[in-house]
Design an enzyme around this catalytic site. Sequence first.
Site, PDB file in Angstrom:
ATOM      1  N   LYS A 171      56.144 138.394  71.599  1.00  0.00           N
ATOM      2  CA  LYS A 171      55.287 139.335  70.878  1.00  0.00           C
ATOM      3  C   LYS A 171      55.229 140.638  71.668  1.00  0.00           C
ATOM      4  O   LYS A 171      54.515 140.761  72.664  1.00  0.00           O
ATOM      5  CB  LYS A 171      53.865 138.800  70.689  1.00  0.00           C
ATOM      6  N   GLY A 208      48.591 137.611  69.418  1.00  0.00           N
ATOM      7  CA  GLY A 208      48.813 137.279  70.829  1.00  0.00           C
ATOM      8  C   GLY A 208      47.954 136.086  71.228  1.00  0.00           C
ATOM      9  O   GLY A 208      48.432 135.126  71.830  1.00  0.00           O
ATOM     10  N   GLU A 246      51.730 139.669  84.990  1.00  0.00           N
ATOM     11  CA  GLU A 246      52.195 140.844  85.728  1.00  0.00           C
ATOM     12  C   GLU A 246      51.336 141.983  85.234  1.00  0.00           C
ATOM     13  O   GLU A 246      51.512 142.460  84.112  1.00  0.00           O
ATOM     14  CB  GLU A 246      53.691 141.031  85.431  1.00  0.00           C
ATOM     15  N   CYS A 280      53.712 150.205  86.031  1.00  0.00           N
ATOM     16  CA  CYS A 280      52.666 149.425  86.714  1.00  0.00           C
ATOM     17  C   CYS A 280      52.754 149.572  88.225  1.00  0.00           C
ATOM     18  O   CYS A 280      51.755 149.538  88.921  1.00  0.00           O
ATOM     19  CB  CYS A 280      52.712 147.964  86.295  1.00  0.00           C
ATOM     20  N   GLU A 380      43.506 152.111  87.407  1.00  0.00           N
ATOM     21  CA  GLU A 380      44.872 152.416  86.953  1.00  0.00           C
ATOM     22  C   GLU A 380      44.779 153.454  85.831  1.00  0.00           C
ATOM     23  O   GLU A 380      44.128 153.227  84.814  1.00  0.00           O
ATOM     24  CB  GLU A 380      45.548 151.150  86.436  1.00  0.00           C
TER      25      GLU A 380
HETATM   26  P1  NDP Z   1      47.444 145.741  76.853  1.00  0.00           P
HETATM   27  O1  NDP Z   1      47.464 145.018  78.134  1.00  0.00           O
HETATM   28  O2  NDP Z   1      46.223 145.661  76.036  1.00  0.00           O
HETATM   29  O3  NDP Z   1      48.669 145.224  75.931  1.00  0.00           O
HETATM   30  C1  NDP Z   1      49.846 144.621  76.410  1.00  0.00           C
HETATM   31  C2  NDP Z   1      50.314 143.546  75.430  1.00  0.00           C
HETATM   32  O4  NDP Z   1      49.337 142.505  75.328  1.00  0.00           O
HETATM   33  C3  NDP Z   1      50.504 144.034  74.004  1.00  0.00           C
HETATM   34  O5  NDP Z   1      51.558 143.304  73.406  1.00  0.00           O
HETATM   35  C4  NDP Z   1      49.176 143.693  73.358  1.00  0.00           C
HETATM   36  O6  NDP Z   1      49.265 143.658  71.950  1.00  0.00           O
HETATM   37  C5  NDP Z   1      48.891 142.350  73.994  1.00  0.00           C
HETATM   38  N1  NDP Z   1      47.487 141.949  74.087  1.00  0.00           N
HETATM   39  C6  NDP Z   1      46.404 142.737  74.288  1.00  0.00           C
HETATM   40  N2  NDP Z   1      45.279 141.989  74.361  1.00  0.00           N
HETATM   41  C7  NDP Z   1      45.653 140.701  74.201  1.00  0.00           C
HETATM   42  C8  NDP Z   1      44.941 139.450  74.162  1.00  0.00           C
HETATM   43  N3  NDP Z   1      43.623 139.388  74.309  1.00  0.00           N
HETATM   44  N4  NDP Z   1      45.643 138.317  73.963  1.00  0.00           N
HETATM   45  C9  NDP Z   1      46.983 138.346  73.820  1.00  0.00           C
HETATM   46  N5  NDP Z   1      47.710 139.500  73.824  1.00  0.00           N
HETATM   47  C10 NDP Z   1      47.053 140.658  74.036  1.00  0.00           C
HETATM   48  O7  NDP Z   1      47.840 147.249  77.141  1.00  0.00           O
HETATM   49  P2  NDP Z   1      47.441 148.580  76.309  1.00  0.00           P
HETATM   50  O8  NDP Z   1      48.597 148.927  75.488  1.00  0.00           O
HETATM   51  O9  NDP Z   1      46.156 148.455  75.577  1.00  0.00           O
HETATM   52  O10 NDP Z   1      47.270 149.642  77.484  1.00  0.00           O
HETATM   53  C11 NDP Z   1      45.998 149.869  78.083  1.00  0.00           C
HETATM   54  C12 NDP Z   1      46.125 150.085  79.557  1.00  0.00           C
HETATM   55  O11 NDP Z   1      46.704 148.936  80.156  1.00  0.00           O
HETATM   56  C13 NDP Z   1      47.062 151.207  79.978  1.00  0.00           C
HETATM   57  O12 NDP Z   1      46.429 152.420  79.971  1.00  0.00           O
HETATM   58  C14 NDP Z   1      47.463 150.774  81.354  1.00  0.00           C
HETATM   59  O13 NDP Z   1      46.499 151.171  82.285  1.00  0.00           O
HETATM   60  C15 NDP Z   1      47.486 149.286  81.262  1.00  0.00           C
HETATM   61  N6  NDP Z   1      48.855 148.771  81.066  1.00  0.00           N
HETATM   62  C16 NDP Z   1      49.464 148.237  82.140  1.00  0.00           C
HETATM   63  C17 NDP Z   1      50.748 147.771  82.021  1.00  0.00           C
HETATM   64  C18 NDP Z   1      51.429 147.196  83.197  1.00  0.00           C
HETATM   65  O14 NDP Z   1      52.625 146.912  83.136  1.00  0.00           O
HETATM   66  N7  NDP Z   1      50.727 146.989  84.281  1.00  0.00           N
HETATM   67  C19 NDP Z   1      51.515 147.862  80.789  1.00  0.00           C
HETATM   68  C20 NDP Z   1      50.761 148.423  79.684  1.00  0.00           C
HETATM   69  C21 NDP Z   1      49.493 148.867  79.856  1.00  0.00           C
HETATM   70  P3  NDP Z   1      49.044 144.998  71.038  1.00  0.00           P
HETATM   71  O15 NDP Z   1      48.947 146.165  71.956  1.00  0.00           O
HETATM   72  O16 NDP Z   1      50.249 145.035  70.164  1.00  0.00           O
HETATM   73  O17 NDP Z   1      47.781 144.756  70.298  1.00  0.00           O
END
Ligand code: NDP
Length: 473
Positions: A171, A208, A246, A280, A380
């Site tokens: 996903k 998710g 991660e 990240c 972050e």
């Molecule tokens: P999220 O962590 O919310 O999303 C990452 C993935 O997880 C997406 O596929 C999302 O789905 C899914 N997801 C979110 N919540 C859940 C849950 N409760 N259960 C299962 N799956 C879930 O990142 P965001 O896009 O909202 O970004 C927000 C902040 O997160 C950024 O500003 C950054 O600081 C951080 N981030 C960090 C990353 C890293 O690699 N460390 C990568 C991305 C973001 P969907 O978005 O499709 O709803």
Amino acid sequence: MELYFDKLYIDGEFVNSHSKETYNVFSSIDEEFYAQIPMGSPDDVTGAVSAARRAFIDWSSRPIESRLEYLDRIREAIEKRSDEISEVITHEVGMPIGLSKKIQCGLALTDISETIQAARNVNLEERVGNSLIVREPIGVVGAITPWNYPLHQITAKLAPALAAGCCIVVKPASQAPISAIILAEIVNQIGLPPGVFNLIFGPGSEVGEEIVKSEDVDMISFTGSTNAGRAIGALAAKTVKRVTLELGGKSANIILDDADLDRAIGSALNACFLNSGQTCSALSRLLVPEKLVGEIEGRILAEIKKFVVGNPFEKGTRIGPLVSQVQQERVRRYIFSGIDDGAKLVLGGAEQPEGLSKGFYVKPTVFSKVTREMKIAQEEIFGPVLSILEYEDDEEAVELANETIYGLSGGVWSQDFDRALGLARKIRTGQVDINGGSFNPKAPFGGYKQSGSGRELGKYGLEEYFEIKAIQT
Ligand code: NDP
């Protein structure tokens, strides 16, 4: 160009979703409509997980070499479509096209080739005393991935899962889904057995979570924010499945007083601003000796001229836009918070960059006089914002480096290698680069503390996808 997709990929076929909902992806460059994807539903998760379960019986019992051949064909097909993949990711995420080819697509290729190599050397069986120790695939894997390196984040999970003998339900993040669709087309074209790879879209909070809850999913591999990671870890605990996380970072780059500043400053800006800071492991805190702050600020002001902000398809652009308006606004709020908290704005700011009236751009921004309790020192940001903090001696540098909830990455600069190595050992993170040491795709990638658990890449990443059985004889 507008792209329309209306299918999920389940059990070896492109199928309609059970939901009527769709999601619109907007171009990071001009904010215009770019693509539409279908949202999946919990029923689609059930279908995808059942398909993966059925496929697991045959896939897990094949010789490993047969599985690696499929992976190699996937790699070859990605390589053939690498121009197209890099272009869609540049539209979605904003990374300059040259870097997109090298990093977004290049990393995906490396993930697969390194996994193939690691899998050829893995010890599937070994003897310990009177026991035969057997590595067996863990089962069905749910992979939930973010938007910042959309294809790499999938291949870093898909390659070891498939090599180990697992089947996978992916996903991806809704904001950057198209490279995943191309991957499904590739998997279909090379004839991967049905159910081994399944692709489903949908909101993390619904689709998710359904994957995470499923009793038929044996492992969740998640990359994304620490907040979502916490929620996923808690939910997965109910079915006691394996979880690798991660998550986020707020990594420190320590400049020691004997560092080669000619090399260190350009590298430090790159390590923070790569992919507009949407990384990240970005080194988003620069720790500098008090006496060098003035000189380092001056060098940054000179060096920043090389970091041209602009359309990521134009030659010479080093920093493109961010992925979305939500992300742009979030980063701007952090810039305002730095100003409100009294940090010194060395360059950048929250305004739209000059000459770029549209697009989710944020100016590369550097703050000095940042103190440890400020939000911009602790949280972050995931944008092109660098926070400079001052320290008195090596001990305080380490203390500051370790002072956030995160533990993903770090850097140390010194012309005395042993001194740098001494500090690297004391930093509580999964990776540390000495004097700009380059990214190694064979090395384990992952976090200490709230940056996650488990490791990805190479032989360390592969290990996560095995159960270990002891048979006493
Ligand atoms: P999220 O962590 O919310 O999303 C990452 C993935 O997880 C997406 O596929 C999302 O789905 C899914 N997801 C979110 N919540 C859940 C849950 N409760 N259960 C299962 N799956 C879930 O990142 P965001 O896009 O909202 O970004 C927000 C902040 O997160 C950024 O500003 C950054 O600081 C951080 N981030 C960090 C990353 C890293 O690699 N460390 C990568 C991305 C973001 P969907 O978005 O499709 O709803």
